[in-house]
Motif scaffolding. Structure first.
Motif, PDB file in Angstrom:
ATOM      1  N   LEU A 157       0.840  -1.193   0.000  1.00  0.00           N
ATOM      2  CA  LEU A 157       0.000   0.000   0.000  1.00  0.00           C
ATOM      3  C   LEU A 157       0.882   1.254   0.000  1.00  0.00           C
ATOM      4  CD1 LEU A 157      -2.814  -1.096   2.481  1.00  0.00           C
ATOM      5  CD2 LEU A 157      -2.730  -1.286  -0.019  1.00  0.00           C
ATOM      6  N   GLY A 158       0.289   2.349  -0.455  1.00  0.00           N
ATOM      7  CA  GLY A 158       1.047   3.601  -0.549  1.00  0.00           C
ATOM      8  C   GLY A 158       1.275   4.027  -1.981  1.00  0.00           C
ATOM      9  N   GLY A 159       0.887   3.185  -2.940  1.00  0.00           N
ATOM     10  CA  GLY A 159       1.028   3.548  -4.340  1.00  0.00           C
ATOM     11  C   GLY A 159       0.041   4.629  -4.764  1.00  0.00           C
ATOM     12  N   ASP A 160      -1.132   4.607  -4.165  1.00  0.00           N
ATOM     13  CA  ASP A 160      -2.145   5.637  -4.439  1.00  0.00           C
ATOM     14  C   ASP A 160      -2.048   6.730  -3.383  1.00  0.00           C
ATOM     15  OD1 ASP A 160      -3.028   4.015  -6.484  1.00  0.00           O
ATOM     16  OD2 ASP A 160      -4.755   3.236  -5.372  1.00  0.00           O
ATOM     17  N   PHE A 161      -2.124   7.978  -3.811  1.00  0.00           N
ATOM     18  CA  PHE A 161      -2.091   9.083  -2.857  1.00  0.00           C
ATOM     19  C   PHE A 161      -3.222   8.949  -1.827  1.00  0.00           C
ATOM     20  CE2 PHE A 161      -0.005  12.090  -6.208  1.00  0.00           C
ATOM     21  CZ  PHE A 161       1.198  11.444  -6.024  1.00  0.00           C
ATOM     22  N   GLU A 162      -4.341   8.325  -2.253  1.00  0.00           N
ATOM     23  CA  GLU A 162      -5.468   8.113  -1.336  1.00  0.00           C
ATOM     24  C   GLU A 162      -5.059   7.256  -0.143  1.00  0.00           C
ATOM     25  OE1 GLU A 162      -5.705   8.009  -4.609  1.00  0.00           O
ATOM     26  OE2 GLU A 162      -7.281   9.462  -5.104  1.00  0.00           O
ATOM     27  N   THR A 200       0.438  15.987 -11.321  1.00  0.00           N
ATOM     28  CA  THR A 200       0.705  15.116 -10.169  1.00  0.00           C
ATOM     29  C   THR A 200       0.780  15.910  -8.877  1.00  0.00           C
ATOM     30  OG1 THR A 200       1.882  13.491 -11.530  1.00  0.00           O
ATOM     31  CG2 THR A 200       2.350  13.475  -9.169  1.00  0.00           C
ATOM     32  N   VAL A 201       1.470  17.061  -8.918  1.00  0.00           N
ATOM     33  CA  VAL A 201       1.577  17.900  -7.725  1.00  0.00           C
ATOM     34  C   VAL A 201       0.202  18.431  -7.314  1.00  0.00           C
ATOM     35  CG1 VAL A 201       2.575  20.028  -6.770  1.00  0.00           C
ATOM     36  CG2 VAL A 201       3.988  18.508  -8.168  1.00  0.00           C
ATOM     37  N   ALA A 202      -0.612  18.812  -8.304  1.00  0.00           N
ATOM     38  CA  ALA A 202      -1.966  19.297  -8.020  1.00  0.00           C
ATOM     39  C   ALA A 202      -2.809  18.198  -7.380  1.00  0.00           C
ATOM     40  CB  ALA A 202      -2.631  19.794  -9.300  1.00  0.00           C
ATOM     41  N   GLU A 203      -2.651  16.970  -7.878  1.00  0.00           N
ATOM     42  CA  GLU A 203      -3.415  15.849  -7.318  1.00  0.00           C
ATOM     43  C   GLU A 203      -2.955  15.533  -5.895  1.00  0.00           C
ATOM     44  OE1 GLU A 203      -4.721  11.245  -8.339  1.00  0.00           O
ATOM     45  OE2 GLU A 203      -3.734  12.458  -9.885  1.00  0.00           O
ATOM     46  N   LEU A 204      -1.636  15.574  -5.670  1.00  0.00           N
ATOM     47  CA  LEU A 204      -1.109  15.340  -4.328  1.00  0.00           C
ATOM     48  C   LEU A 204      -1.650  16.384  -3.354  1.00  0.00           C
ATOM     49  CD1 LEU A 204       0.844  13.654  -2.549  1.00  0.00           C
ATOM     50  CD2 LEU A 204       2.625  15.321  -3.125  1.00  0.00           C
ATOM     51  N   ASP A 205      -1.711  17.617  -3.808  1.00  0.00           N
ATOM     52  CA  ASP A 205      -2.223  18.702  -2.965  1.00  0.00           C
ATOM     53  C   ASP A 205      -3.697  18.490  -2.649  1.00  0.00           C
ATOM     54  OD1 ASP A 205      -2.180  21.098  -1.530  1.00  0.00           O
ATOM     55  OD2 ASP A 205      -2.678  22.302  -3.283  1.00  0.00           O
ATOM     56  N   GLU A 206      -4.455  18.087  -3.661  1.00  0.00           N
ATOM     57  CA  GLU A 206      -5.894  17.897  -3.481  1.00  0.00           C
ATOM     58  C   GLU A 206      -6.203  16.714  -2.571  1.00  0.00           C
ATOM     59  OE1 GLU A 206      -9.883  16.870  -6.150  1.00  0.00           O
ATOM     60  OE2 GLU A 206      -8.061  17.571  -7.158  1.00  0.00           O
ATOM     61  N   LEU A 210      -0.300  19.561   0.287  1.00  0.00           N
ATOM     62  CA  LEU A 210       1.147  19.776   0.189  1.00  0.00           C
ATOM     63  C   LEU A 210       1.756  20.212   1.508  1.00  0.00           C
ATOM     64  CD1 LEU A 210       1.595  21.471  -3.316  1.00  0.00           C
ATOM     65  CD2 LEU A 210       2.122  19.109  -2.655  1.00  0.00           C
ATOM     66  N   GLU A 211       0.923  20.703   2.435  1.00  0.00           N
ATOM     67  CA  GLU A 211       1.453  21.074   3.751  1.00  0.00           C
ATOM     68  C   GLU A 211       1.990  19.849   4.504  1.00  0.00           C
ATOM     69  OE1 GLU A 211      -2.985  20.262   4.402  1.00  0.00           O
ATOM     70  OE2 GLU A 211      -1.714  21.182   2.850  1.00  0.00           O
TER      71      GLU A 211
END
Length: 283
Positions: A157-162, A200-206, A210-211
């Motif tokens: 696990l950990g492959g999906d940002f979710e 990708t960065v936008a998705e990670l933030d959403e 990013l904080e």
């Protein structure tokens, strides 16, 4: 401004602690880095870090003298927070407790860990297991556990940002994350173009925020996007490539995040070569 004089660029590598943790500081400085990562012991075994007060003081003093940091401790590869097996869970929690205590002693702010594999328990149960295992830790003030993104092979696990977001949400601890660029690429997040990096960065933030991004493992990939194959390449020379790496290290939302290299030492190219490459790509 040249990258070498850019005070916001924190870049370094995973250094050896052979002969004492403090030797990693000298190795890092020799490689041209100013932040880094260590194992406190061989990552292939269950072992107490065994760092005495004198060694810890020497590590802190050397880091202060050279102005390097932050440092990250990478936990043992044997740790599996998602496991449904009680004995492995207990060993994993014990190992992580030793790592956060070692971090406190060494003045290191971060301990990095992979979530591990659910080995058939299922994604949701695996994520619950990881969150509850982390909740068993007594984490010292000034130390934060970073959950690392994974390449996502098998039941890992950990492959999906979710997955990262779920553990941060379900745990009672104040957790943050480490993004590994090679892992994210292998897991299907395309970082090979400027557009891909932006998305990708936008998705990670959403998804995560990013904080919560405290460290990046900056690695290129020897395998195609979405293959779930975790094998690192030299910066700009893998399938993420120069365009993707350049876009990543210059992304306006990532410029202050420490970059730690876990690149190979092959083809006559060392950590020093890769650190210099990052400096050249930084605008």
């Amino acid at each position: 401004m040249s990258a070498d004089s850019d005070p916001t660029l924190r870049v370094g590598a995973h250094e050896s602690i052979a002969g004492g943790t403090y030797n990693a500081v000298d190795a890092l400085v020799d490689d041209g880095g100013n932040c880094g990562q260590i194992f406190t012991h061989s990552p292939q075994v269950w072992q107490d870090p065994n760092i005495d007060d004198d060694e810890a003081e020497r590590f802190r003093a050397a880091s202060d003298e050279h102005g390097v940091g932050p440092w990250v401790i990478h936990s043992s590869y044997l740790v599996n927070l998602c496991t449904p097996k009680d004995d492995l869970r207990e060993k994993s929690v014990d190992s992580m407790q030793q790592e956060v205590d070692a971090a406190d002693k060494l003045g290191i702010p971060y301990v990095n860990v992979h979530l591990g594999a659910h080995t058939g328990a299922g994604v949701e149960q695996g994520l619950d297991n990881a969150a509850s295992a982390l909740d068993e830790l007594d984490i010292p003030d000034g130390v934060t556990v970073l959950v690392e993104s994974d390449a996502g092979s098998g039941t890992k696990l950990g492959g999906d940002f979710e997955h990262l977001a779920a553990v941060l949400e379900r745990s009672e601890q104040d957790l943050d994350i480490c993004l590994d660029t090679a892992h994210a690429f292998a897991a299907g997040y395309d970082l090979s173009t400027a557009e891909g990096v932006e998305g990708t960065v936008a998705e990670l933030d959403e998804v995560v925020g990013l904080e919560h991004l405290r460290c990046v493992h900056l690695n290129d990939s020897k395998h195609e996007c979405g293959t779930n194959k975790d094998e690192h390449a030299h910066v700009g020379e893998g399938l993420i490539g120069e365009e993707g790496m350049r876009a990543f290290v210059n992304h306006e939302d990532l410029r202050d995040v420490p970059l730690v290299l876990e690149t190979p030492t092959e083809d006559g190219k060392s950590f020093a070569w890769n650190i210099q490459r990052v400096k050249e790509l930084r605008e």
